[in-house]
Design an enzyme around this catalytic site. Structure first.
Site, PDB file in Angstrom:
ATOM      1  N   ASP A   1       0.835  -1.191   0.000  1.00 37.28           N
ATOM      2  CA  ASP A   1       0.000   0.000   0.000  1.00 37.28           C
ATOM      3  C   ASP A   1       0.880   1.255   0.000  1.00 37.28           C
ATOM      4  O   ASP A   1       1.863   1.347   0.745  1.00 37.28           O
ATOM      5  CB  ASP A   1      -0.897  -0.021   1.245  1.00 37.28           C
ATOM      6  CG  ASP A   1      -1.839   1.156   1.313  1.00 37.28           C
ATOM      7  OD1 ASP A   1      -2.733   1.233   0.452  1.00 37.28           O
ATOM      8  OD2 ASP A   1      -1.670   1.994   2.223  1.00 37.28           O
TER       9      ASP A   1
ATOM     10  N   GLU B   1       1.575  -0.349  -4.994  1.00 39.76           N
ATOM     11  CA  GLU B   1       0.694   0.768  -5.285  1.00 39.76           C
ATOM     12  C   GLU B   1       1.637   1.962  -5.419  1.00 39.76           C
ATOM     13  O   GLU B   1       2.078   2.527  -4.419  1.00 39.76           O
ATOM     14  CB  GLU B   1      -0.328   0.978  -4.176  1.00 39.76           C
ATOM     15  CG  GLU B   1      -1.308   2.084  -4.499  1.00 39.76           C
ATOM     16  CD  GLU B   1      -2.277   2.371  -3.363  1.00 39.76           C
ATOM     17  OE1 GLU B   1      -3.458   2.672  -3.643  1.00 39.76           O
ATOM     18  OE2 GLU B   1      -1.871   2.307  -2.185  1.00 39.76           O
TER      19      GLU B   1
END
Length: 737
Positions: free
Chosen positions: A394, A431
């Site tokens: 993330d 990401e």
């Protein structure tokens, strides 16, 4: 279910005198029985010795349990031992003497005679000097950063104070009703012959899902809804769909009750449902376990992985190393802040405040050597002990920032992860952006790293919405996004292609809402992205209008078909295959209810669309040219407009491609795309000699002709073909016989 059993040698814990073992899957039975034998109960006082500074965290050995804790700036450390997971006060507190229990920056101790099930925590003292980055408070009860299991009360108390210790008389600490504690676990799971699957990237079809949301709805059936064991019930479904990897949203320990907002429509207290605020990175979330015994979540997570592997499905974890649940300077002190704040976090120049590249209050100091080693140890643990196949990071751009928050060209952490001998074959997905403005899609450091391709999502959405000038962008995305990745030496499989993900509209909502509807989140609809590239086709939300619903169904088929004929790695948002809705909420991070839970009654209601998705996954597998790990060469693809001429990439809204193949890649393909609101006639390219075109996919057609089974395609007799409005056709060249 659990009761005390006195007279048993060992540490504080619980013994199960009535566990319904029939509730457990066969794959966990041996581990549960072993755990019930090993969970001991309290001794009045434990003896201890110096112990070892390595390895970090808690480790069992023949004589007891060794504890090792890092803190460079601490002056005093106490180990707290609790009678059981419900105790609010320790029954034994041991202060570690730095003359015997400290080596360098490591504090260590061995508790003799202890074992699995021991419940523990820490208190740590040191300078309380925020102007120098230090926030020690000896009253705080701290979690072990290396804890492999937590025991949490139904309602967390973040005061984290203990009445034993160093508060002053005029500043007495509150006495919390319950606190979060660590539980000692053991690596005794029976993995049988489980090994990593090592699927090639080209074979992956990723299913992004939430452990609880997948099976929490009453319609899901099963005995362990919303849990790791509940996932096992859905494995036959996933296998039949054609999924080869599951990407789980965060399941490392987090506090579900940290959200203080209220749903203004119902008065319901909202939660941290998604889990993007990690507290203990080594520990699987207890709330997804059955709670049959303390620490059972570890065994049940392993049982889930083992069962998925038996079905040929890899396990990928969404990990959140960019920030922690401690938030900004007003947030709770849980572990890192109270252990060594100035090392674990990137601080502002005044040292009092936190740099916030995550948008969540703090940013982990990922490229400090200590933090770097911590992250690597964590990843190795999940691979070696928990048999995980890969990770999605993330806000991964943060992992490339130095101790001052600056992006560096060759981030040491990213290189170490990619080159680590243990992690060498695991799948790494970034990401590739953060809240500080670092958008590195196509430029994320390291050839091993694949990336969530935000360009793919936006361009495919805009093309099918009918935005002008998107034909060229669509062609690039279909070909693996060479314009994004080729210049950096990467390949199509470095692109994780997706149209929807947890963050945003579901597929059903993407074609049903033009604007977000997040009022239930308690933030007056301010949260969530405003730029969704969505359309409602004449009505906002659900409608009985058959014309609108036909368009919406066709667009959902267009999105899925485009995704599955594109080079790169396709990722499907769980539930999209049967038209799951979040009622227009594009940021359901706080909705632990039917907004987020998968309603399995939709499987039958939308069976035709589910079969279309399954058929498209199978079609992709039958045609390996679509998933090759290299970019198309110029001679591999011919592009044309409806008249059969070179397209106007900035003007045409209908385009076609003729994919030429090599012998081992199967038959040649012709893809036709029409985003116009009216039908378009395409002049077809000539098929190979001795073959003719068979229509295998038509998003405007009714089943079974929307995606035909092998040998049942519709033969094309004419040199041209009408493609209906907002629809897509795939032709396959087969012998004319």
């Amino acid at each position: 279910m659990f009761s005390r059993r006195d007279g048993c040698d060992g540490a504080g814990g619980w013994f199960a005198d009535s566990v319904d073992l029939e509730l457990l899957s066969d794959s966990t039975m041996k581990s549960v029985e072993r755990a019930l034998d090993l969970v001991p109960v309290k001794k009045p006082v434990f003896s201890y010795c110096a112990g070892s500074p390595l390895p970090h965290g808690v480790h069992l050995h023949k004589g007891g349990v060794n504890f090792a804790l890092f803190s460079r700036h601490a002056t005093r450390v106490w180990l707290l031992l609790f009678e059981d997971i419900h105790a609010t006060e320790p029954f034994q507190t041991i202060e570690l003497d730095p003359r015997h229990h400290k080596t360098g920056d490591m504090w260590h101790i061995c508790i003799e005679g202890a074992g699995r099930g021991l419940v523990y925590a820490y208190r740590v003292d040191g300078p309380n000097a925020p102007e120098h980055g230090h926030r020690f408070d000896s009253r705080r009860i701290l979690l072990d950063p290396y804890a492999t299991a937590l025991a949490s009360p139904p309602c967390w108390d973040f005061s984290g104070f203990c009445s034993t210790g160093a508060p002053t008389a005029d500043d007495p600490p509150p006495h919390p009703p319950a606190i979060v504690k660590n539980v000692v676990t053991a690596n005794g799971f029976d993995w049988e012959d489980d090994r990593p699957l090592y699927h090639p990237w080209s074979d992956l079809v990723i299913y992004e899902t939430h452990v609880r949301g997948l099976t929490m709805h009453p319609s899901s059936g099963g005995k362990f809804r919303g849990s790791y064991l509940g996932v096992i019930d859905k494995i036959p479904y996933l296998k039949r769909l054609g999924i080869t990897a599951v990407e789980f949203m965060p399941l490392q320990e987090f506090n579900p009750h940290e959200n203080t907002l209220v749903n203004p429509e119902t008065g319901e207290r909202l939660k941290n449902y998604w889990g993007y605020n990690t507290i203990a990175f080594f520990a699987p979330y207890e709330g997804y376990g059955s709670r049959l015994y303390p620490g059972c979540q570890v065994d049940e997570f392993k049982a889930m992985v083992k069962a998925l592997h038996k079905a040929g499905i890899e396990v990928l974890l969404d990990v959140v190393f960019n920030h922690t649940a401690e938030g900004d300077e007003t947030g709770p002190t849980l572990n890192f802040r109270g252990l060594d704040n100035s090392i674990y976090y990137i601080l502002e120049e005044d040292k009092r405040r936190y740099k916030n590249y995550s948008g969540c209050g703090n940013t982990m100091n990922c490229n400090h050597p200590v933090v770097r080693n911590y992250i690597l140890d964590c990843l190795r643990y999940w691979v070696v002990e928990m048999h995980v196949d890969g990770f999605r990071f993330d806000l991964a751009s943060i992992l490339g920032r130095d101790r001052n928050g600056q992006l560096v060209p060759n981030p040491p952490l990213l290189e170490q992860i990619a080159e680590d001998p243990i992690l060498r074959d695991v799948k790494l997905i970034a990401e590739a952006w953060d809240a500080g403005g670092a958008y590195l899609v196509g430029r994320f450091p390291g050839e091993r790293w694949s990336e969530w391709n935000g360009h793919y999502r936006d361009d495919v959405r805009r093309y099918w919405r009918g935005d002008p000038g998107m034909a060229g962008a669509l062609a690039s995305r279909l070909c693996g996004s060479a314009d994004v990745y080729e210049h950096s030496g990467k390949a199509p499989v470095n692109s994780i292609n997706f149209v929807t993900c947890h963050d945003g509209f579901t597929l059903n909502d993407l074609v049903s809402y033009e604007r977000k509807h997040n009022f239930a989140n308690g933030e007056n609809n301010r949260d969530g992205c405003n730029c969704n590239y969505s359309a409602n086709y004449g009505w906002e939300g659900p409608t009985d209008d058959p014309t609108i619903n036909r368009i919406r169904l066709r667009q959902m088929k267009n999105f899925m078909a485009t995704l599955l004929v594109s080079r790169g790695v396709p990722m499907i948002l769980g539930g999209d295959e049967f038209c799951r809705t979040q009622r227009g909420n594009n940021n359901a991070y706080c909705q632990d209810n039917e907004i987020s839970w998968y309603d399995w009654t939709l499987v039958e209601k939308n069976r035709d669309f589910l079969e279309f998705v399954r058929g498209m996954i199978a079609f992709r597998r039958r045609h390996p040219v679509l998933s090759r790990e290299k970019f198309y060469r110029p001679e591999d693809v011919s592009w044309f407009n409806p008249a059969g001429l070179i397209p106007d990439w900035h003007g045409d809204t209908a385009i076609g491609s003729h994919i030429h193949v090599r012998d081992e890649e199967g038959p040649e393909l012709c893809l036709l795309f029409n985003a116009h609101p009216h039908p378009v006639s395409f002049v077809l390219p000539a098929p190979p000699q001795g073959c003719r075109w068979f229509k295998m996919v038509d998003t405007d057609a009714a089943p079974p002709f929307d995606v035909c089974q092998p040998g049942h395609g519709v033969p094309q007799q004419e040199p041209s073909l009408w493609v209906q409005d907002r629809s897509m056709v795939v032709l396959v060249a087969e012998p004319s016989a």
